[in-house]
Design a protein around this motif. Structure first.
Motif, short mmCIF file in Angstrom:
data_model
loop_
_atom_site.label_atom_id
_atom_site.label_comp_id
_atom_site.label_asym_id
_atom_site.label_seq_id
_atom_site.Cartn_x
_atom_site.Cartn_y
_atom_site.Cartn_z
N PRO A 72 -7.70 0.12 -6.97
CA PRO A 72 -7.34 1.18 -7.89
C PRO A 72 -7.15 2.48 -7.43
CG PRO A 72 -9.05 -0.05 -8.84
CD PRO A 72 -9.10 -0.71 -7.43
N THR A 73 -7.85 2.85 -6.22
CA THR A 73 -7.55 4.06 -5.52
C THR A 73 -6.03 4.06 -4.96
OG1 THR A 73 -8.76 3.09 -3.66
CG2 THR A 73 -10.01 4.52 -5.14
N LEU A 74 -5.50 3.16 -4.53
CA LEU A 74 -4.29 3.10 -3.88
C LEU A 74 -2.67 2.87 -4.83
CD1 LEU A 74 -5.07 0.58 -0.96
CD2 LEU A 74 -5.09 3.08 -0.94
N LEU A 75 -3.04 2.15 -5.76
CA LEU A 75 -2.02 1.67 -6.66
C LEU A 75 -1.17 3.01 -7.18
CD1 LEU A 75 -3.23 -1.40 -8.68
CD2 LEU A 75 -1.62 -1.25 -6.92
N PRO A 76 -1.94 4.05 -7.81
CA PRO A 76 -0.85 5.30 -8.13
C PRO A 76 -0.11 5.70 -7.19
CG PRO A 76 -3.26 5.25 -9.15
CD PRO A 76 -3.24 4.22 -8.06
N ASN A 77 -0.56 5.89 -6.05
CA ASN A 77 0.29 6.55 -4.94
C ASN A 77 1.48 5.45 -4.28
OD1 ASN A 77 -0.42 9.26 -4.77
ND2 ASN A 77 -1.99 8.71 -3.17
N ALA A 78 0.91 4.33 -4.37
CA ALA A 78 2.04 3.29 -4.27
C ALA A 78 3.15 3.06 -4.96
CB ALA A 78 1.40 1.95 -3.97
N LEU A 79 2.57 3.23 -6.28
CA LEU A 79 3.69 3.20 -7.27
C LEU A 79 4.59 4.37 -7.48
CD1 LEU A 79 4.74 1.63 -9.65
CD2 LEU A 79 3.12 2.71 -11.14
N ARG A 80 3.89 5.54 -7.11
CA ARG A 80 4.91 6.93 -6.87
C ARG A 80 5.97 6.63 -5.88
NH1 ARG A 80 2.60 12.95 -6.07
NH2 ARG A 80 4.87 14.04 -5.66
N LEU A 81 5.50 6.21 -4.81
CA LEU A 81 6.53 5.82 -3.61
C LEU A 81 7.44 5.17 -3.93
CD1 LEU A 81 3.81 5.65 -0.74
CD2 LEU A 81 5.37 7.57 -1.16
N LEU A 82 7.27 3.86 -4.90
CA LEU A 82 8.36 2.84 -5.23
C LEU A 82 9.28 3.54 -6.12
CD1 LEU A 82 9.49 0.20 -4.83
CD2 LEU A 82 7.84 -0.48 -6.83
N ARG A 83 8.62 4.42 -7.19
CA ARG A 83 9.60 4.66 -8.26
C ARG A 83 10.26 5.88 -7.73
NH1 ARG A 83 5.32 4.33 -13.59
NH2 ARG A 83 5.59 2.14 -13.78
N GLU A 84 9.80 6.70 -6.95
CA GLU A 84 10.75 7.85 -6.33
C GLU A 84 11.79 7.66 -5.32
OE1 GLU A 84 8.13 11.08 -5.05
OE2 GLU A 84 7.18 11.30 -7.13
N GLY A 85 11.74 6.25 -4.98
CA GLY A 85 12.75 5.74 -4.06
C GLY A 85 12.30 5.92 -2.66
N ALA A 86 11.05 6.37 -2.25
CA ALA A 86 10.71 6.52 -0.83
C ALA A 86 10.63 5.24 -0.19
CB ALA A 86 9.38 7.21 -0.81
N VAL A 87 10.47 4.06 -0.59
CA VAL A 87 10.74 2.72 -0.17
C VAL A 87 11.47 1.95 -1.09
CG1 VAL A 87 8.73 2.72 1.16
CG2 VAL A 87 8.33 1.89 -1.40
N GLU A 88 12.18 0.78 -0.77
CA GLU A 88 12.84 -0.01 -1.47
C GLU A 88 11.99 -1.14 -2.07
OE1 GLU A 88 16.14 -1.42 0.92
OE2 GLU A 88 16.71 0.51 1.70
N ARG A 89 11.13 -1.66 -1.38
CA ARG A 89 10.40 -2.63 -2.16
C ARG A 89 8.90 -2.43 -1.65
NH1 ARG A 89 13.48 -8.22 -0.06
NH2 ARG A 89 12.11 -8.95 -1.56
N ALA A 90 7.99 -2.75 -2.56
CA ALA A 90 6.57 -2.67 -2.31
C ALA A 90 6.02 -4.03 -2.65
CB ALA A 90 6.02 -1.67 -3.03
N PHE A 91 5.19 -4.91 -1.65
CA PHE A 91 4.62 -5.86 -1.64
C PHE A 91 3.25 -5.79 -2.01
CE2 PHE A 91 8.20 -6.85 1.01
CZ PHE A 91 8.99 -7.67 0.28
N LEU A 92 2.72 -6.46 -3.05
CA LEU A 92 1.11 -6.58 -3.33
C LEU A 92 0.43 -7.75 -2.77
CD1 LEU A 92 -0.61 -4.47 -4.99
CD2 LEU A 92 -0.38 -6.10 -6.88
N ALA A 93 -0.46 -7.38 -1.83
CA ALA A 93 -1.45 -8.38 -1.48
C ALA A 93 -2.66 -8.45 -2.18
CB ALA A 93 -1.74 -8.15 -0.06
N PRO A 94 -2.92 -9.72 -2.63
CA PRO A 94 -4.22 -9.71 -3.83
C PRO A 94 -5.41 -9.43 -3.11
CG PRO A 94 -3.39 -11.89 -3.48
CD PRO A 94 -2.31 -11.08 -2.83
N ASP A 95 -6.30 -8.58 -3.58
CA ASP A 95 -7.47 -8.57 -3.09
C ASP A 95 -8.48 -9.94 -3.53
OD1 ASP A 95 -9.66 -7.04 -1.61
OD2 ASP A 95 -10.42 -6.62 -3.63
N ALA A 96 -8.15 -10.45 -4.65
CA ALA A 96 -8.88 -11.43 -5.08
C ALA A 96 -8.94 -12.57 -4.14
CB ALA A 96 -8.12 -11.97 -6.56
N ALA A 97 -7.86 -12.59 -3.22
CA ALA A 97 -7.76 -13.90 -2.33
C ALA A 97 -8.76 -13.70 -1.14
CB ALA A 97 -6.42 -13.48 -1.36
N TRP A 98 -9.81 -12.47 -1.08
CA TRP A 98 -10.78 -12.46 -0.20
C TRP A 98 -12.06 -11.92 -1.01
CZ3 TRP A 98 -8.74 -14.29 3.70
CH2 TRP A 98 -7.40 -14.28 4.19
#
Length: 554
Positions: free
Chosen positions: A134-160
């Motif tokens: 939860p501490t990372l998602l807001p900034n990651a989403l902002r980077l994506l929506r502002e066009g700083a990155v073209e694609r954002a891949f989410l690695a699920p924490d539930a895997a571990w």
């Protein structure tokens, strides 16, 4: 041809079994993981949230990441930004991106949005890999929506073993693919594989270009060091609380211990109680930390009743350890806390304190195998200084970076005759031991005298009520500059006044070094790696002076 022996006085001070001229192996990082998976097949590489990840399993996951990213269009030389905490996804994605021929750009979860934007824009990273903390998602989403990155891949924490997060429609799932390409991209050890940003205290951070050769050389350098506290390969249980996005943890913890077949007990972040519990439960015998972690341990209520007897190799890096604090810690845990010196630009191998070596404030030890160090004149970097004289520390070796990304002028200014100018001020004694005085950019010029904040801090730490402190230079109408101390007191301590501090320091430092101001704080700023940030306080002071100037009538 190797330099003449007399150029290396530290060789005679090496502990038995260690040789400065030991062979330093280099190669590529995927090859390092392949070798570890083959040699340590069946052993646990990572322990995370009660789960074991074997060496073969880690390699297989990294290969699936590599194949998946290549299928999505990742090409050799492409940069991928990592916005990850300590999770098995970090090493899996790190080796995966490199296997595919890409390069990694580390972002810190503590970076401000503008710092994130700068690093991504400067590095040219088009893709981002993050996880659903939860501490990372807001900034990651902002980077994506502002066009700083073209694609954002989410690695699920539930895997571990983490909790399943709500669906994140803006992110793509991290692509994993079982079928590898034939063949994998060809890699060369001179390829730049990591842009590690550093130097943000003097303007915008610069991307240090680190190659396969730099990082594998650093691993080999660490392995070549032998001392009394060395434990057999494959038998070390390592507390992994340092952030993997920092060069210290990446190389000295992750890469080095994977190569040696040791088990890393990985924690998402540093939590003091969780760390002590892990030491007791898993009989941790290797604890690499930073001074703030060790200070926290020392001041933990009831720590004297906890079982720390399994600890054998304890080290502190990232910043100088206050001498007074180290003495008390070693009495508590019953073993010496090792240390040394290194930088992002040195991958970060540099120097090491021998287990039976001398002890004094600021001592950073002997150059590690394959690394040369010398002290050069502050005004003429081409002139090496004799033992005992203060100057700038310079170094060279296979671990030294390739330069600053897209900054040829800064790169050229950082080297002289093949030696990297570190910006650290120090001196070497007759036996080859180096002592760090301070960063060149931190030096205070007070009434024409050089004042080194680190030396003043060491003296302040001797005060029994001081838990942490930072000293910076501030403008002074009489002296030009003067020292200002920011202090965090121990719980329950009486208020410390400037006059009382000066009285305490009267026989410990010179009059020109005496703080002209004192500010008590409930907490001091620190980096994601736990390093106290003097630069943050300098920025605050500059802003405060600017505001005062604007309010003053013309």
């Amino acid at each position: 041809m190797s330099p003449p022996r007399e150029a290396h006085p530290w060789e005679a001070s090496y502990p038995p079994g260690a040789r400065w001229d030991a062979p330093i192996a280099t190669g590529t990082l995927p090859a390092l993981l392949d070798a570890a998976a083959a040699e340590w097949d069946g052993k646990v590489a990572l322990h995370y949230r009660g789960r074991d990840i074997g060496f073969a399993g880690l390699r297989a996951t990294a290969d699936r990441v590599a194949a998946g990213l290549m299928a999505e269009g990742l090409r050799p030389g492409d940069a991928v930004a990592f916005y990850l905490p300590n999770t098995p996804w970090h090493p899996a994605c790190f080796f995966g991106v490199l296997r595919a021929g890409g390069r990694v750009v580390h972002l810190s979860p503590l970076d401000a949005p503008r710092e994130l934007l700068h690093k991504i824009a400067d590095s040219g990273a088009r893709w981002l890999i993050t996880t659903d903390f939860p501490t990372l998602l807001p900034n990651a989403l902002r980077l994506l929506r502002e066009g700083a990155v073209e694609r954002a891949f989410l690695a699920p924490d539930a895997a571990w073993g983490g909790t399943s997060a709500p669906a994140q429609p803006d992110f793509e799932p991290l692509p994993l693919r079982d079928a590898p390409p034939a063949p994998w991209p060809a890699l060369d050890e001179t390829d730049v594989v990591l842009l590690q940003y550093t130097g943000g205290t003097t303007g915008r951070p610069k991307g240090a270009m680190l190659t396969h050769r730099n990082l594998t050389a650093a691993v080999s350098i660490y392995q070549a060091w032998r001392d009394e506290d060395t434990l057999p390969r494959g038998e070390q249980r390592v507390l992994g609380v340092l952030p993997l996005f920092h060069i210290y943890a990446l190389t000295a913890v992750l890469l080095r211990h994977l190569a040696d077949g040791n088990t890393i007990h990985l924690h998402p972040r540093f939590d003091l109680e969780a760390a002590v519990e892990a030491i007791e439960r898993h009989r941790i015998n290797v604890f690499p930390g930073v001074p703030t972690m060790w200070i926290g341990l020392l001041n933990m209520p009831g720590i004297e009743r906890r079982d720390l007897s399994s600890l054998r190799i304890c080290s502190s890096g990232g910043a100088p350890m206050p001498f007074e604090v180290q003495e008390r810690l070693e009495a508590l845990i019953g073993t010496r806390i090792g240390g040394g010196w290194g930088m992002t630009e040195t991958s970060p191998a540099g120097s090491r304190l021998p287990f039976r070596g001398p002890k004094r404030p600021g001592l950073i030890g002997l150059p590690l195998p394959g690394i040369e160090m010398r002290v050069v004149d502050l005004e003429d970097a081409g002139r090496a200084l004799p033992p005992g004289e203060h100057g700038e520390i310079a170094t060279r070796g296979p671990n030294v970076f390739a330069g600053y990304w897209k900054q040829p002028t800064a790169t050229e200014a950082s080297f002289r005759d093949g030696w990297f100018l570190t910006g650290d001020i120090g001196w070497m004694d007759e036996k080859g031991y180096f002592t760090l005085v301070d960063r060149r950019k931190n030096m205070i010029i007070s009434s024409g005298f050089n004042v080194y904040p680190a030396a003043v801090e060491q003296a302040i730490y001797e005060h029994p009520d001081v838990e942490e402190c930072i000293v910076i230079g501030v403008p002074d109408t009489y002296r030009g500059q003067a020292a200002k101390a920011f202090v965090k007191l121990r719980d329950g301590a009486a208020v410390l006044t400037l006059d009382a501090l000066k009285a305490f320091l009267a026989d410990r430092i010179g009059r020109h070094e005496m703080p002209a101001a004192l500010e008590l704080r409930a907490a001091l700023p620190r980096s994601a790696a736990g390093k106290l940030l003097a630069a943050r306080l300098r920025e605050e002071e500059e802003l405060a002076r600017g505001a005062t100037t604007k309010e003053t009538p013309a």
